[in-house]
Write a protein that holds these residues in place. Structure first.
Motif: not given
Length: 432
Positions: A108-123, A139-142
């Protein structure tokens, strides 16, 4: 723990719906001990013959449970750790195990974990989402940190008494992610059972690449109702041929209904054919599950809109005494419960069916004879969708009638090869 996971028979339940929890969580709101409402129904599950509860999501989330915000916390709408421990203990007293539903593709958007674990596309300015749902962030599974987090969650709840995990939207997660995570968990819990939600694609390849024990068998689910509605048992035969190929590698999770699909009693055009679907479900290989209420002939339509799942995820009454042959239920509910109970009993008397393969020994649009066997053991399932009795042209000289959808059929020396109109039979073929 599940020493013989392939032999399990699950009662699948969506706790947020079953307990009548509010549709939206209130952050910081009071803990409501609704999870305890499942406890009075455990005798119902045991009487049905199931060996475990497959729970839908119970972790802290924003709305429906699949938008998890904290995998280490029970949703406050359902209770707390003590309520979970009570449920595990009460289930074990009745010989039942607990499987949990984990969402590790997205949060969910209010995930309590590290926001750095979420995946973004380049740019990209925002995070990737699951199938375009803005409130479900991928999540960023890599990342190694994500793998360690998921392994820690899985082990934590297995430590607390869970016996296995259903991994939601596993099809959206790279198989190599599970292959990296599961060995860490199995080192502490070697008997835990892991099943992934996979809808399309090569099921066997995903199991092999991921290290999962099983995946959901949506191909067979579709064939169960579609072949009956279309009076086209060739579709069922094709699905069973593919199903048997899978069984050489793993035992799929089989079902006639779940929390994401229209209920089987509603889906079928002819209510006389419900027994046919169940006869197939419980006599072919795999790990069967029953969706709560299907055993009571409940109806409900899944709709593709906001709130479209509500009809198939209803609240259940607090008092389960209304649910079986006490006379308080409509006849169809009593009959459907008893049918499930008899077929599950047959399945438990023949546990070898879990990995047995099915061949088709007679096939027409409206009639089919299925033979499911493993070594010297064999079960024959006869299906007749026609409006006339049908005599199956197969040798049943050694077969003994085990179950039938027609009262009195096959009794007193009747010909077991003859199945009444819209009937079905299950026979045990004795070795020579």
């Amino acid at each position: 723990m599940l020493a013989h996971g392939d032999q399990a028979i699950w009662w699948s339940v969506y706790p947020l719906g079953f307990t009548g929890a509010p549709a939206t969580a209130s952050p910081g709101g009071p803990v409501e001990h609704r999870l305890r409402r499942l406890e009075p129904w455990l005798d119902h599950v045991a009487e049905l013959g199931c060996t475990g509860l497959m729970l839908g999501p119970i972790f802290a989330s924003e709305t429906h449970g699949y938008d998890t915000v904290d995998h280490f916390a029970i949703d406050r709408r359902l209770g707390d750790d003590a309520d979970f421990d009570r449920l595990v203990g009460a289930a074990r007293e009745r010989g039942l195990e607990i499987m949990l539903d984990g969402v590790f593709n997205h949060v969910g958007r209010s995930f309590a974990g590290d926001s750095g674990w979420l995946r973004r596309r380049a740019g990209a300015a925002d995070f990737d989402t699951f199938e375009g749902h803005h409130h479900l962030v991928a999540l960023d599974h890599g990342q190694q940190a994500v793998r360690e987090y998921v392994a820690a969650v899985l082990a934590h709840w297995l430590d607390r008494g869970a016996a296995g995990w259903r991994l939601d939207a596993a099809y959206a997660v790279p198989a190599r992610f599970w292959n990296a995570v599961l060995p860490q968990v199995r080192a502490r819990h070697p008997e835990a059972w892991f099943v992934g939600e996979v809808i399309h694609g090569d099921y066997a390849a995903y199991v092999a690449e991921s290290g999962l024990d099983s995946v959901t068998q949506y191909e067979l689910w579709k064939a169960l109702w579609s072949s009956l509605n279309d009076r086209n048992l060739f579709e069922l035969a094709h699905a069973l041929d593919r199903h048997s190929d899978m069984l050489a590698a793993f035992a799929p999770l089989t079902f006639a209904g779940n929390h994401d699909v229209t209920r089987i009693a509603t889906r079928l055009n002819d209510e006389r054919h419900l027994g046919h679907a169940l006869a197939v479900l419980f006599t072919v290989g795999g790990v069967p599950s029953v969706y709560y209420g299907d055993e009571l002939a409940m109806r409900g339509v899944k709709e593709e809109r906001e709130g479209g799942d509500d009809a198939i995820r209803p609240a259940f009454p607090a008092d389960p005494s209304v649910r079986t042959a006490s006379g308080d239920l409509p006849g169809s509910a009593r009959e459907t419960f008893e049918l499930h109970r008899r077929l599950i009993g047959l399945r438990r008397r023949h546990p070898w069916l879990a990995r047995a393969r099915t061949s088709v020994h007679h096939l027409a649009n409206r009639t089919a004879a299925l033979r499911t066997e493993d070594g010297d053991s064999a079960v024959i399932t006869l299906l007749n969708l026609d409006g006339q009795p049908h005599r199956f042209p197969i040798d049943l000289s050694r077969a003994v009638l085990a179950e039938t959808g027609t009262a009195g059929h096959g009794a007193h020396g009747g010909d077991p090869a003859v199945v009444p109109a819209h009937g079905w039979s299950i026979l045990i073929d004795k070795p020579a």
